[in-house]
Scaffold this motif. Sequence first.
Motif, PDB file in Angstrom:
ATOM      1  N   TRP A  86       0.805  -1.219   0.000  1.00 56.08           N
ATOM      2  CA  TRP A  86       0.000   0.000   0.000  1.00 56.08           C
ATOM      3  C   TRP A  86       0.841   1.274   0.000  1.00 56.08           C
ATOM      4  N   CYS A 118      -5.533  -8.234  -5.536  1.00 55.50           N
ATOM      5  CA  CYS A 118      -4.949  -9.354  -4.804  1.00 55.50           C
ATOM      6  C   CYS A 118      -4.184 -10.298  -5.723  1.00 55.50           C
ATOM      7  N   SER A 121      -0.803  -8.899  -5.373  1.00 53.08           N
ATOM      8  CA  SER A 121      -0.202  -9.191  -4.059  1.00 53.08           C
ATOM      9  C   SER A 121       0.101 -10.682  -3.922  1.00 53.08           C
ATOM     10  N   ARG A 138       1.381 -10.617   6.133  1.00 54.24           N
ATOM     11  CA  ARG A 138       0.670 -11.334   5.065  1.00 54.24           C
ATOM     12  C   ARG A 138      -0.644 -11.852   5.627  1.00 54.24           C
ATOM     13  N   VAL A 158      -5.024  -8.173   0.144  1.00 56.18           N
ATOM     14  CA  VAL A 158      -4.784  -6.785   0.548  1.00 56.18           C
ATOM     15  C   VAL A 158      -6.108  -6.031   0.532  1.00 56.18           C
ATOM     16  N   ASP A 164      -2.236  -5.345   4.593  1.00 53.72           N
ATOM     17  CA  ASP A 164      -1.109  -5.038   3.714  1.00 53.72           C
ATOM     18  C   ASP A 164      -0.277  -6.294   3.472  1.00 53.72           C
TER      19      ASP A 164
END
Length: 192
Positions: A86, A118, A121, A138, A158, A164
């Motif tokens: 972020w 996501c 991420s 995580r 996320v 985050d």
Amino acid sequence: CLFNLKTSVFISARLVRNATNPLPKFNLSSQTSDDPIVAESKSDLWNPFDNSDNWILTAGKIENLRIAARKLNGLEVKQNQIFSFWAHVGKPSSFKGYVTGREIREGCLVPTTAGGLCQLSNALYDAALTANFEIIERHKHTKVIRNSLAEKDRDATVKWNYVDLQFKSQFNYRLEVELTATQLIVRFRGFK
């Protein structure tokens, strides 16, 4: 709604934490690199198990991934510095070009602005595990989507700003994010 109330509390708490202990932001480099690839993660943009009702949300997800990828591609992170998803992507909104995509919320797929981040991420987390990075923060998804990294327990959800993905490395690395017509590709290249 209880979900929105809880979200507001978590966002406020994270804002206070980030204000008192800000995470570093790293510079983007426009130069290409021939440095060695330390880790790479590839994932399909289109899920073969999707139904036609989700295709428009998947198309939105892909556009959202393109926007976020531009904010991460070329980041050069020094050793022992914490990377935060972020801190670099920023708050996603329609004003920044994000569109309606798919989000997993409380185990359900729902349409939401900037949905689908996501997948990025997930790929970052997958590559970070492969590179043996230290994972600082995580969070797993509440629902496993077939044909996703969540099936392999290599997912990282996320949600702005309180959920985050953060990690750090013992060496300098350059982050590369690329979208082809069919795949999202995340690479870490080591550099001196």
